[in-house]
Design an enzyme around this catalytic site. Structure first.
Site, short mmCIF file in Angstrom:
data_model
loop_
_atom_site.label_atom_id
_atom_site.label_comp_id
_atom_site.label_asym_id
_atom_site.label_seq_id
_atom_site.Cartn_x
_atom_site.Cartn_y
_atom_site.Cartn_z
N GLU B 286 -9.18 -63.79 47.29
CA GLU B 286 -9.35 -62.36 47.01
C GLU B 286 -8.78 -61.52 48.15
O GLU B 286 -8.13 -60.50 47.93
CB GLU B 286 -10.83 -62.07 46.83
CG GLU B 286 -11.14 -60.91 45.90
CD GLU B 286 -12.60 -60.89 45.53
OE1 GLU B 286 -12.92 -61.31 44.41
OE2 GLU B 286 -13.43 -60.46 46.35
N GLU B 289 -5.15 -61.54 47.90
CA GLU B 289 -4.76 -60.73 46.74
C GLU B 289 -4.75 -59.25 47.14
O GLU B 289 -3.84 -58.50 46.80
CB GLU B 289 -5.71 -60.97 45.57
CG GLU B 289 -5.25 -60.28 44.29
CD GLU B 289 -6.26 -60.40 43.16
OE1 GLU B 289 -7.25 -61.15 43.30
OE2 GLU B 289 -6.06 -59.70 42.15
N CYS B 306 -16.87 -61.34 41.32
CA CYS B 306 -17.79 -62.49 41.42
C CYS B 306 -19.00 -62.35 40.54
O CYS B 306 -19.67 -63.32 40.25
CB CYS B 306 -18.29 -62.73 42.83
SG CYS B 306 -17.39 -61.96 44.10
N SER B 326 -10.06 -58.10 40.48
CA SER B 326 -9.39 -59.19 41.18
C SER B 326 -9.27 -60.36 40.22
O SER B 326 -10.20 -60.67 39.48
CB SER B 326 -10.22 -59.60 42.40
OG SER B 326 -9.82 -60.88 42.82
N LYS B 365 -24.09 -65.99 34.46
CA LYS B 365 -23.29 -67.12 34.93
C LYS B 365 -23.18 -68.18 33.84
O LYS B 365 -22.20 -68.92 33.78
CB LYS B 365 -23.90 -67.74 36.18
CG LYS B 365 -23.60 -66.99 37.47
CD LYS B 365 -22.18 -67.19 37.96
CE LYS B 365 -21.91 -66.32 39.20
NZ LYS B 365 -20.47 -66.06 39.38
N GLU B 368 -20.38 -67.09 31.87
CA GLU B 368 -19.13 -67.29 32.61
C GLU B 368 -18.69 -68.75 32.54
O GLU B 368 -17.52 -69.04 32.28
CB GLU B 368 -19.31 -66.87 34.08
CG GLU B 368 -18.05 -67.07 34.93
CD GLU B 368 -18.29 -66.84 36.42
OE1 GLU B 368 -19.02 -65.90 36.79
OE2 GLU B 368 -17.75 -67.63 37.23
N GLU B 373 -11.50 -69.93 29.69
CA GLU B 373 -10.57 -69.96 30.83
C GLU B 373 -11.08 -70.85 31.96
O GLU B 373 -10.31 -71.20 32.86
CB GLU B 373 -10.37 -68.55 31.42
CG GLU B 373 -9.90 -67.48 30.45
CD GLU B 373 -11.06 -66.80 29.73
OE1 GLU B 373 -10.89 -66.52 28.53
OE2 GLU B 373 -12.12 -66.59 30.34
N CYS B 511 -27.06 -60.52 44.19
CA CYS B 511 -27.58 -61.74 43.56
C CYS B 511 -29.04 -62.03 43.92
O CYS B 511 -29.76 -62.64 43.15
CB CYS B 511 -26.74 -62.94 43.97
SG CYS B 511 -25.00 -62.67 43.62
#
Lengths: 418, 586, 166
Positions: B286, B289, B306, B326, B365, B368, B373, B511
C-alpha cells in the site's frame, strides 16, 4: 334543560367557509386584530382565567401551556394544531374544521403571536382528507389578505401555516409521535425528556394544541359580555363540544355548557336510545376513556363530577351502548382497537394488548379461570404504570372500569375455590 | 469540592440511601453509583436512550406512574425505590410478557450463557412462564456468509437499529409495521446482503439476545482440525490479542498474546501465525502504491482497503469512487495468499491440503474471504474466518483454562510482526504504520526519528494531519465508523477532498471495536484496547514494517519488489459496483 | 386499465415523471415522505406503493428504502401490497359495531363474493377492516379512497353504493 350554547360553534352555518370575505363580514379576524394590540402574556392569562383544559383528551391547563411556551428560550418556535382526532366516537374537531375553518386559522395565528412562533403546522388525520382543500384554501386566502406571511398587521410578526396529513395511525395523536410523523418518520412516540416545549418539531420549541382548544380563543377574546365565563360551573367554566354516538337516535356534535347532565346530553340532545332500550354502558372520552353504567345519567357533565363518578371528560366523546351489546363484546372491540393501534415499540403496550385480547377471548369462551383473571388484572396494572406513552397508559382504562362497574363479568367461580 | 461544583450536584435517595450525583445524571447511573444494577435491556451505554423495553421502571415518591430509570434525570430531593411490590410486579411482568414472544430454546442458542435476557430471567428467578407463547416460528435467515438473523429471538429493543443508523449511518435495519406485528427487519424484508447493509456486524455486537449473530463456522474449523490430511494454519488479527481476554475474566485491554497462541496450539493447529505479518506486507504494498500514485499522477486521495465492511460500503454506496481504493488486499487476504503459495512451496505442501483459518474481529471478513478474487486454481486463500466470539467458543469447547496457560511464541516464518502491524487494530494505526514506511522510502534509506504520529491517534471520528515528507507535504485523514466515512466520501465524490491518503475503518475504534468482538465491547472498553495496542507497539524491537526481517526474506526469496508482477498477482485485488434492487442512478 | 409494473421491474419513464411531479409538489422535501407516499400511491390503480416506486423515491431523496418501508407498513393508509381500484374499508370500531357493521360486512361479502382481506378477480374491489375514521355519527360506515359512505344499514344502500362506483 338540554339546550346547546353556541359559543365555540357560534359561526357554524353563518358564513361561506370557502370565502374569507364572508368570514370577515361576520367579524372574522377581529380577534386577531385585537390580539396583536395585546401582550401575549395577557392573552395567556385570559385563557388561564377561563380554565381551558386541553380538549384533545389530556386536559392540560392551556393558559399554563402558553405561558410556558412563551418562557422557553429559542428561535423559530412552532405551534402545532393537533387535528389528528383519532379517538373513536370523537368527531367534534371534524365539525369545527368543516364548519368554521377560518376561525381555526385565526386562532392559530393568535397562538403564534402569544408564544412567539414563526410557523404553525396543522396535523390532520388522513381520514379527514376531504377537508384538506377547505383548509388549504383558507390558508391561501389568509395569506393573500396579509393575515399570514411577513409583517402581519404591521406588527413585524412573521408567521406561516403548513398543513400536514397523517396516514392512518391513532398513536400519532400523541405529541411526540405526531412530531415524528411530520418529520417524515413512522409515528412512534419517543421518550421525554427532551420535552416538546423545549425540543419538539425539528428540535424547535413546540407548543401543541387541539383544534377545539384553539377554536375557543378568538371567541373568548371578543366575549365582551362574558358569555363564556358565565357559562358552566366555577371549576368547569364555559362550554364543551361533545360528540355523541353509538345507540342514540340523533348522533352528532353538540356544544353544551358544562354542568349539563349526562341525561340531558343523551336523551334531549342526542334523542335517547332507539326503541327505548336500556343503556348497558356509556364510555366517556373515546376508546381510552373509562365507562359507567346508567347510574351516571344524572351526573352533571363537569371535570370534577365526572371524575368523582369514575370517568373523565377526555375528548368529549360519549359512546352510548344499549343492552343488546354485552360488556365483553364491548371490551373485545375496544381491545381490538388498541391491539391494532399500539405502535409496538414498548413492551408493556405491545405485549400487554396482545395478551389481554387473548384473555378476553378465553373469558368469552367460558374457559378462563381465576388465574386468567389475575393475569388480566396484572396487565391492567403494568400497562398504565410503565408504558412509554399515553396510548399504553389509557388502553386498559375501559377494562379497569369494567372490572369495577361490572365485577360479575369477571366472576369465574373464584369464590368456589375458597 | 468547590462551591461551583457543589451547585451542579444533585442529592437524592435511592432505597433510602443518600447519593449525590452531577446534574443531568439518569436514575440508572445514580443507582449504579451505590452498587445497584437496575435491570435494563434496550439501554446501551454508547447509544441514544430509547426507553422502549420499560424493564427499568422504578418507583419515585410522589409520581403516579413508574419512571424509566434509563431516561429519567434525577432531581434534588428525589426519592427512588428500586425494589417495592409494584416495581417487582411490573419488572417481572414485563419480563414475562417479553418471554412469551421469545423463542426460549436457550440450550441451543448461539448466545446461551451470554444473553442479557437469559441473565435477567436467572436474576428474577423466572421458573414458570406466565403467559402462553406467541412466537410464530421462523427459520433463522442465513443467506450471507457473515450474519444470521433469528427474528424469533428479537425483543424489539432497537439497539441494532440505533447502531446501524446512528453509528454507521446506514439504516439497513428498521422497525416495520406496528403493535404485535412490529418487527426489526430490512427494507421490504430482503436478505441483508441485498440491502444497504455492509455486513459490518455492529448489530450483532449490540444485540442483547440471539436475534442477530455471526454465522457460525466453528464446526467447519473443527472438522479441518480433526482431518489428518489437512495442514491447518491459523492467523490472528492484531486486535484479537487485546480482546480475547474479556471472555476469561481479564481486565479490558489485557494483552493475552502468549496464552492465545498456546490455546490455538492446544486446539490442534499445525501452525500458529500472525496477521501482523500480513499487516506489514500490506504496508509494503500500500505504501508503494501511494508513492506510485503520488509520483505518477495516479488517483488521489488513495484510501485504505483493509476494512471489509468499509470496502463493501464503498462498493454499495460510492461505486463511482472505487478507483480511490488501494488495490492492496487486506492483511488477512495477503496472509492467506502467501500461506497458500510461498509457504506451501517452502514447506513442500499442496495448497489444496492446507486449511487456513483467520481469527478476526469482524463479520465482514467472512464475506471477504469468500470473494472469488481471494483465491486461485479453485481454492480460497482463507478457508474459514472465525470471529473473536467464535474462537472463544472453541477454546471453551476444548475445555481449556485459558488464564492458566503458559505463554508461547508464534511459529515461523509467518509469525513475526512489527509494531506497525500491531497498531493496525486501532483507528489511525494503518495510517501511522504507512507513514513510518513511506517516509523511509522517500528518503531512500535515511530513517525518520519520529515514529509516533499522535495526530492520527485517539477516538475522534475524523482526524487529519499534514505530514512533512521530503519534497512534499502529505495531507492525511483518518476516519472510523461509516457515518464518518460518508462525510469523507462526499468530499471525495465532489472532488473537494483535500487529502492524499485516507484511512477508513468501518467500526468504531477500528478493529478493536469490530462487529465480531465479544459483546461486552463498549466505547470505554475500546479505549482500553487501543491503549494496549500502542503499548504492544512501544515494546516491540521492530516498529516499521519494512524492517520486519521475515518480510524482507519474503521479498528477496519470492516476491521481488513491492508492486512487482508476482506481488500484483498475489497481493492486489479489484472492486466492483454492487447491483441494487432497482438501479436508479442519482 | 393502467398497467401495473411487474414486481422486479424498474419504473417506466412515464411513471418516473409522474413521481417527479409528486416530489416537486412536496418541494422535494424528504420530511414530507408520508405525504409523498400517499400521493404516489394514488398514481397506481390498485392503491399501493410498489417496490420499484419506493426505491425510486429513495434514490431521489435522502431517505433510505428501509425508512420508506417502515412508513408503508406503519401507516394504515399506506400499503406496499397491491390493493384494488376500490379498497372498501369497513369501520370495525365500536360505534359502527353497535350499529350492525357485522351485517354490513356480510352484505358486502355476499354482494362481492369475497371475504375481508380478499380482492375481486378483476382487481376492482377489496374488503378491508379498519379502525374508526371519525364517522361515528353515520354508523355503520365504509370509506373508499378517502371518501366516507355512511348509514349503510340496508342491502339496497350497499348495492346502490357499489353500483355507483365505476
Amino acid at each position: 334543560m338540554g339546550t346547546e350554547l353556541h359559543f365555540i360553534s357560534a359561526n357554524f352555518g353563518k358564513y361561506d367557509t370557502s370565502s374569507i370575505g364572508s368570514y370577515m363580514s361576520i367579524g372574522g379576524f377581529e380577534a386577531l386584530r385585537k390580539a396583536v394590540t395585546m401582550d401575549g402574556e395577557d392573552i395567556a392569562k385570559i385563557v388561564a382565567a377561563a380554565k381551558i383544559k386541553g380538549r384533545g383528551g389530556a386536559g392540560y391547563d392551556m393558559g399554563r401551556k402558553w405561558t410556558q411556551a412563551r418562557a422557553v428560550k429559542g428561535e423559530h418556535k412552532v405551534v402545532i394544531c393537533n387535528a389528528d382526532e383519532g379517538e373513536p366516537c370523537t368527531f367534534k374537531d371534524r365539525e369545527l374544521i368543516k364548519q368554521d375553518p377560518f376561525n381555526l386559522i385565526e386562532a392559530l395565528i393568535i397562538a403564534g403571536w402569544v408564544v412567539g412562533a414563526t410557523d404553525a403546522y396543522i396535523y390532520m388525520r388522513a381520514e379527514y382528507a376531504c377537508l384538506r382543500q377547505l383548509l388549504l384554501n383558507a390558508i391561501r386566502q389568509a395569506k393573500s389578505y396579509g393575515f399570514l406571511g411577513k409583517n402581519i398587521l404591521g406588527k413585524g410578526f412573521d408567521f406561516d401555516i403548513h398543513l400536514y396529513s397523517g396516514a392512518g395511525a391513532y398513536v400519532c395523536g400523541e405529541g411526540t409521535a405526531l412530531i415524528r410523523s411530520i418529520e417524515g418518520k413512522a409515528g412512534r412516540p419517543r421518550m421525554k425528556p427532551p420535552f416538546i416545549k423545549v425540543s419538539g418539531l425539528f428540535a424547535r420549541p413546540t407548543c401543541v394544541n387541539n383544534v377545539e382548544s384553539l377554536s375557543i380563543v378568538p371567541h373568548l377574546l371578543l366575549d365582551q359580555e362574558g358569555v363564556y365565563m358565565h357559562a358552566g360551573t366555577p371549576d368547569s367554566i364555559g362550554t364543551k363540544m361533545v360528540s355523541v354516538a353509538g345507540n342514540v337516535r340523533n348522533p352528532g356534535v353538540f356544544e353544551i355548557p358544562f354542568g349539563t347532565t349526562v341525561r340531558d346530553i343523551v336523551y334531549n340532545l342526542a334523542g335517547g336510545v332507539p326503541e327505548d332500550r336500556q343503556i348497558r354502558l356509556i364510555q366517556f372520552g373515546g376508546a381510552s376513556g373509562y365507562i359507567a353504567d346508567a347510574s351516571i345519567l344524572d351526573v352533571p357533565y363537569t371535570y370534577d363530577d365526572l371524575e368523582k363518578a369514575g370517568v373523565n371528560v377526555g375528548t368529549g366523546a360519549l359512546l352510548v351502548i344499549d343492552e343488546r351489546t354485552s360488556v365483553l363484546d364491548f371490551l373485545t372491540i375496544t381491545q381490538d382497537f388498541f391491539s391494532d393501534e399500539s405502535c409496538g415499540q414498548c413492551t408493556p403496550c405491545r405485549e400487554g394488548n396482545r395478551h389481554m385480547r387473548m384473555l378476553i377471548e378465553k373469558l368469552r369462551r367460558g374457559e378462563a379461570d381465576t388465574s386468567d383473571i389475575e393475569k388480566m388484572k396484572k396487565i391492567t396494572r403494568i400497562m398504565p404504570m410503565s408504558s412509554l406513552c399515553g396510548l399504553g397508559e389509557g388502553a386498559q382504562h375501559a377494562m379497569i372500569a369494567a372490572m369495577r362497574v361490572f365485577p360479575e363479568v369477571f366472576d369465574v367461580g373464584g369464590a368456589a375455590n375458597e | 469540592m468547590s462551591k461551583e461544583e457543589k451547585k451542579d450536584m444533585v442529592n437524592l435517595t435511592i432505597n433510602n440511601i443518600p447519593v449525590s450525583v452531577p446534574k443531568g445524571t439518569k436514575i440508572l447511573q445514580a443507582a449504579a453509583k451505590i452498587g445497584i444494577n437496575i435491570p435494563h435491556l434496550c439501554f446501551h451505554p454508547d447509544q441514544r436512550i430509547k426507553a422502549h423495553c420499560r424493564i427499568c421502571s422504578v418507583e419515585v415518591t410522589g409520581k403516579r406512574r413508574l419512571l424509566a430509570a434509563c431516561s429519567t434525570e434525577v432531581w434534588e430531593g428525589m426519592e427512588v425505590h428500586t425494589d417495592t411490590p409494584i416495581v417487582r410486579d411490573t419488572q417481572i411482568g414485563i419480563l414475562q410478557l417479553m418471554l412469551a414472544d421469545h423463542d426460549r430454546d436457550c440450550l441451543t442458542c448461539p448466545r446461551n450463557h451470554n444473553c442479557d435476557l437469559q441473565e435477567l430471567c436467572s436474576r428474577f428467578n423466572i421458573q414458570v412462564p406466565d403467559f402462553p407463547s406467541v412466537v410464530e416460528h421462523h427459520d433463522p435467515i442465513s443467506t450471507n456468509p457473515s450474519i444470521v438473523r433469528n427474528p424469533d429471538k428479537c425483543i424489539k429493543c432497537g439497539r441494532c437499529i440505533r447502531q446501524c443508523k446512528d453509528v454507521q449511518g446506514i439504516e439497513a435495519l428498521t422497525y416495520a409495521s406496528r403493535s404485535a406485528d412490529i418487527r426489526v427487519t430490512t427494507a421490504f424484508d430482503k436478505p441483508m446482503e441485498k440491502t444497504d447493509c455492509v455486513l459490518c456486524g455492529q448489530c450483532t455486537l449490540v444485540c442483547p439476545t440471539g436475534a442477530l449473530v455471526e454465522k457460525d463456522d466453528t464446526d467447519r474449523v473443527l472438522d479441518a482440525l480433526q482431518d489428518p490430511s489437512k495442514h491447518t494454519i491459523v492467523q490472528i488479527a492484531p486486535s484479537v490479542r487485546v480482546t480475547l481476554g474479556d471472555a476469561f475474566s481479564y481486565k479490558p485491554g489485557e494483552i493475552v498474546t502468549g496464552q492465545m497462541v498456546t490455546a490455538l496450539k492446544l486446539l490442534g493447529f499445525d501452525k500458529v501465525f500472525d496477521t501482523n505479518f500480513g499487516a506489514d506486507l500490506t504496508i509494503m504494498e500500500e505504501g508503494h502504491e501511494l508513492l506510485d500514485r503520488i509520483q505518477n499522477g495516479g488517483t488521489l486521495p488513495m484510501i485504505t482497503s483493509c476494512s471489509p465492511g468499509w470496502v463493501n460500503f464503498m462498493e454499495k454506496h460510492f461505486p463511482r469512487c472505487i478507483d480511490h481504493l488501494s488495490s492492496a488486499k487486506s492483511p488477512m487476504s495477503m496472509f492467506g495468499a502467501v500461506a497458500k503459495t510461498y509457504y506451501a512451496e517452502h514447506e513442500k505442501l499442496d495448497p489444496k491440503d492446507i486449511f487456513t483459518v483467520a481469527i478476526m474481529p469482524c463479520t465482514a471478513k467472512k464475506f471477504e474471504a469468500a470473494r472469488p478474487e481471494m483465491g486461485r486454481d479453485g481454492y480460497q486463500d482463507v478457508d474459514a474466518v472465525l470471529t473473536t466470539r467464535e474462537i472463544i467458543k472453541l477454546i471453551k469447547y476444548v475445555g481449556i483454562s485459558f488464564d492458566k496457560l503458559n505463554e508461547t511464541e508464534f511459529d515461523s516464518p509467518l509469525g513475526t510482526g512489527s509494531g506497525a502491524g500491531a497498531i493496525f487494530g486501532a483507528t489511525g494505526g494503518v495510517m501511522e504504520a504507512a507513514l513510518r514506511t513511506v517516509y523511509d522510502k522517500l528518503t531512500g534509506g535515511e530513517t525518520m526519528d519520529k515514529l509516533e504520529f499522535h495526530d492520527v491517534r485517539g477516538f475522534d471520528g475524523i482526524k487529519s494531519a499534514d505530514v512533512e515528507l521530503p519534497g512534499r507535504t502529505v495531507h492525511v485523514a483518518v476516519a472510523h465508523t461509516l457515518k464518518n466515512a460518508r462525510k469523507i466520501m462526499e468530499e471525495v465524490q465532489n472532488g473537494t477532498s483535500p487529502y492524499d491518503l485516507i484511512e477508513i475503518m468501518a467500526c468504531p475504534g477500528g478493529c478493536i471495536g469490530g462487529g465480531g468482538q465479544p459483546v461486552s465491547t463498549t466505547n470505554a472498553v475500546r479505549q482500553e484496547r487501543m491503549k494496549a495496542l500502542y503499548e504492544l507497539d512501544r515494546k516491540l524491537p521492530i516498529r516499521k514494517s519494512h524492517e520486519n526481517p521475515d518480510i524482507q526474506t519474503l521479498y528477496k526469496e519470492y516476491l521481488g519488489e513491492p508492486l512487482s508482477k508476482k506481488a500484483h498477482e498475489l497481493l492486489h485485488t479489484t472492486y466492483h459496483k454492487v447491483k441494487k434492487p432497482f438501479d436508479y442512478d442519482k | 386499465m393502467l398497467t401495473e409494473p411487474k414486481e422486479q421491474e424498474a419504473l417506466s419513464d412515464e411513471l418516473r415523471a409522474k413521481i417527479d411531479l409528486v416530489l416537486e409538489s412536496h418541494d422535494n422535501d424528504f420530511t414530507q415522505i408520508v405525504g409523498i407516499l400517499l400521493d404516489t400511491q394514488d398514481l397506481f390503480e390498485r392503491h399501493y406503493v410498489p417496490q420499484a416506486a419506493a426505491y425510486y423515491i429513495a434514490s431521489k431523496l435522502p431517505v433510505p428504502a428501509s425508512r420508506i418501508f417502515d412508513c408503508l407498513t406503519f401507516y394504515a393508509e399506506l400499503s406496499d401490497k397491491a390493493r384494488a381500484k376500490y379498497p372498501i374499508e369497513i369501520c370495525s370500531s365500536i360505534a359502527c359495531h353497535v350499529n350492525n357493521n357485522e351485517e354490513l360486512k356480510e352484505t358486502l361479502e355476499k354482494l362481492l363474493g369475497i371475504h375481508v382481506g380478499e380482492v375481486t378477480y378483476d382487481g376492482r374491489f377489496m374488503l378491508l377492516k379498519t379502525t374508526c375514521f371519525g364517522a361515528c355519527d353515520r354508523a355503520p360506515a365504509v370509506r373508499i379512497n378517502g371518501k366516507v359512505y355512511g348509514n349503510l344499514d340496508s342491502e339496497e344502500k350497499v348495492r346502490d353504493l357499489l353500483e355507483s362506483l365505476n
